[in-house]
Scaffold this motif. Structure first.
Motif, mmCIF file in Angstrom:
data_model
loop_
_atom_site.group_PDB
_atom_site.id
_atom_site.type_symbol
_atom_site.label_atom_id
_atom_site.label_comp_id
_atom_site.label_asym_id
_atom_site.label_seq_id
_atom_site.Cartn_x
_atom_site.Cartn_y
_atom_site.Cartn_z
ATOM 1 N N LEU A 43 0.835 -1.197 0.000
ATOM 2 C CA LEU A 43 0.000 0.000 0.000
ATOM 3 C C LEU A 43 0.875 1.255 0.000
ATOM 4 O O LEU A 43 0.537 2.256 -0.638
ATOM 5 N N MET A 44 2.016 1.182 0.677
ATOM 6 C CA MET A 44 2.911 2.342 0.724
ATOM 7 C C MET A 44 3.376 2.727 -0.675
ATOM 8 O O MET A 44 3.447 3.904 -1.009
ATOM 9 N N GLU A 45 3.668 1.737 -1.517
ATOM 10 C CA GLU A 45 4.058 2.028 -2.894
ATOM 11 C C GLU A 45 2.877 2.621 -3.663
ATOM 12 O O GLU A 45 3.032 3.596 -4.398
ATOM 13 N N THR A 46 1.689 2.056 -3.474
ATOM 14 C CA THR A 46 0.494 2.557 -4.156
ATOM 15 C C THR A 46 0.235 4.020 -3.823
ATOM 16 O O THR A 46 -0.126 4.807 -4.695
ATOM 17 N N LEU A 47 0.428 4.387 -2.555
ATOM 18 C CA LEU A 47 0.175 5.764 -2.108
ATOM 19 C C LEU A 47 1.398 6.668 -2.237
ATOM 20 O O LEU A 47 1.339 7.836 -1.853
ATOM 21 N N ASN A 48 2.500 6.121 -2.757
ATOM 22 C CA ASN A 48 3.757 6.872 -2.911
ATOM 23 C C ASN A 48 4.279 7.418 -1.591
ATOM 24 O O ASN A 48 4.810 8.534 -1.532
ATOM 25 N N ILE A 49 4.144 6.635 -0.522
ATOM 26 C CA ILE A 49 4.673 7.025 0.780
ATOM 27 C C ILE A 49 6.177 6.774 0.777
ATOM 28 O O ILE A 49 6.647 5.716 0.368
ATOM 29 N N GLU A 50 6.906 7.781 1.231
ATOM 30 C CA GLU A 50 8.372 7.692 1.269
ATOM 31 C C GLU A 50 8.871 8.194 2.616
ATOM 32 O O GLU A 50 8.489 9.279 3.067
ATOM 33 N N PHE A 51 9.745 7.418 3.259
ATOM 34 C CA PHE A 51 10.354 7.848 4.514
ATOM 35 C C PHE A 51 11.417 8.892 4.198
ATOM 36 O O PHE A 51 12.218 8.718 3.283
ATOM 37 N N THR A 52 11.408 9.998 4.961
ATOM 38 C CA THR A 52 12.288 11.124 4.641
ATOM 39 C C THR A 52 13.235 11.524 5.760
ATOM 40 O O THR A 52 14.238 12.180 5.503
ATOM 41 N N ASP A 53 12.920 11.163 7.013
ATOM 42 C CA ASP A 53 13.791 11.565 8.111
ATOM 43 C C ASP A 53 13.576 10.600 9.277
ATOM 44 O O ASP A 53 12.474 10.089 9.481
ATOM 45 N N VAL A 54 14.645 10.378 10.016
ATOM 46 C CA VAL A 54 14.595 9.492 11.171
ATOM 47 C C VAL A 54 15.564 10.010 12.224
ATOM 48 O O VAL A 54 16.605 10.569 11.904
ATOM 49 N N GLY A 55 15.165 9.852 13.471
ATOM 50 C CA GLY A 55 16.028 10.229 14.587
ATOM 51 C C GLY A 55 15.808 9.274 15.739
ATOM 52 O O GLY A 55 15.058 8.306 15.621
ATOM 53 N N ASN A 56 16.430 9.548 16.867
ATOM 54 C CA ASN A 56 16.314 8.663 18.021
ATOM 55 C C ASN A 56 14.900 8.615 18.594
ATOM 56 O O ASN A 56 14.535 7.648 19.253
ATOM 57 N N ALA B 104 7.566 10.418 7.320
ATOM 58 C CA ALA B 104 7.311 9.935 5.963
ATOM 59 C C ALA B 104 6.443 10.968 5.259
ATOM 60 O O ALA B 104 5.691 11.699 5.904
ATOM 61 N N LYS B 105 6.550 11.010 3.927
ATOM 62 C CA LYS B 105 5.738 11.959 3.165
ATOM 63 C C LYS B 105 4.866 11.209 2.170
ATOM 64 O O LYS B 105 5.170 10.086 1.764
ATOM 65 N N MET B 106 3.766 11.873 1.782
ATOM 66 C CA MET B 106 2.846 11.318 0.802
ATOM 67 C C MET B 106 2.324 12.467 -0.061
ATOM 68 O O MET B 106 1.866 13.480 0.476
ATOM 69 N N PRO B 107 2.387 12.329 -1.390
ATOM 70 C CA PRO B 107 1.843 13.383 -2.245
ATOM 71 C C PRO B 107 0.315 13.398 -2.179
ATOM 72 O O PRO B 107 -0.318 12.354 -2.028
ATOM 73 N N VAL B 108 -0.234 14.584 -2.268
ATOM 74 C CA VAL B 108 -1.691 14.748 -2.320
ATOM 75 C C VAL B 108 -2.058 15.003 -3.773
ATOM 76 O O VAL B 108 -1.718 16.044 -4.341
ATOM 77 N N GLU C 194 -3.810 19.664 -2.716
ATOM 78 C CA GLU C 194 -2.618 19.365 -3.509
ATOM 79 C C GLU C 194 -1.381 19.607 -2.674
ATOM 80 O O GLU C 194 -1.438 20.210 -1.605
ATOM 81 N N GLY C 195 -0.268 19.097 -3.155
ATOM 82 C CA GLY C 195 0.994 19.273 -2.448
ATOM 83 C C GLY C 195 1.443 17.976 -1.813
ATOM 84 O O GLY C 195 1.307 16.901 -2.393
ATOM 85 N N VAL C 196 1.936 18.096 -0.595
ATOM 86 C CA VAL C 196 2.503 16.956 0.124
ATOM 87 C C VAL C 196 2.062 17.039 1.579
ATOM 88 O O VAL C 196 1.922 18.130 2.129
ATOM 89 N N VAL C 197 1.849 15.869 2.181
ATOM 90 C CA VAL C 197 1.660 15.809 3.628
ATOM 91 C C VAL C 197 2.763 14.931 4.216
ATOM 92 O O VAL C 197 3.281 14.029 3.551
#
Length: 141
Positions: free
Chosen positions: A18-31, A36-40, A94-97
């Motif tokens: 589903l993550m691929e279908t929705l174009n979800i991409e992890f963008t930052d990680v910390g302790n 993650a981001k998803m295009p609208v 539109e944009g990104v969340v």
């Protein structure tokens, strides 16, 4: 922690999901966070041409469940979401969340996450709480 290697590893898990279908991409990680981001766009619209709450919930559960995976022994344990509550506060056309997961509680058997869904201008779109259960993997015989 090597952020870039961690993000590459996380994003490699998205294939055929589903993550691929929705174009979800992890963008930052910390302790103590994962983002993650998803295009609208029309792939995540509801009939009124705005971001579907279910797509928002999928982003929240994705980032919160993956965040829990950092705090378990993935060789012997798995994480499953058992409750998600979400309040939608603002629409988005539109944009990104971005889903930003931060821990509220990291216990031995349950994790509780707050996930804020924000847009590229830091507007709060939705606020979520996700409870995950940590289970022992079943040994195949």
């Amino acid at each position: 922690m090597d952020k870039s290697k961690t993000l590459i590893a996380l994003n490699s898990l998205n294939s055929n999901t589903l993550m691929e279908t929705l174009n979800i991409e992890f963008t930052d990680v910390g302790n103590d966070y994962l983002v993650a981001k998803m295009p609208v766009n029309s792939k995540v619209y509801q009939p009124y041409g705005i971001l579907h709450g279910g797509a928002t919930a999928a982003l929240a559960e994705t980032v919160g469940s993956c965040a829990s995976a950092f705090f378990i022994d993935r060789k012997t344990q798995i994480v499953k979401g058992i409750e998600l509550s979400i309040n939608h506060l603002k629409s988005k056309k539109e944009g990104v969340v971005f889903g930003v997961a931060k821990p509220i509680h990291k216990g031995r058997t349950t994790h509780l996450w707050e996930i804020k869904i924000i847009d590229e201008e830091d507007n709060l779109i939705s606020i979520c709480k996700l409870t995950n259960i940590v289970l022992d993997k079943k040994v195949e015989k």
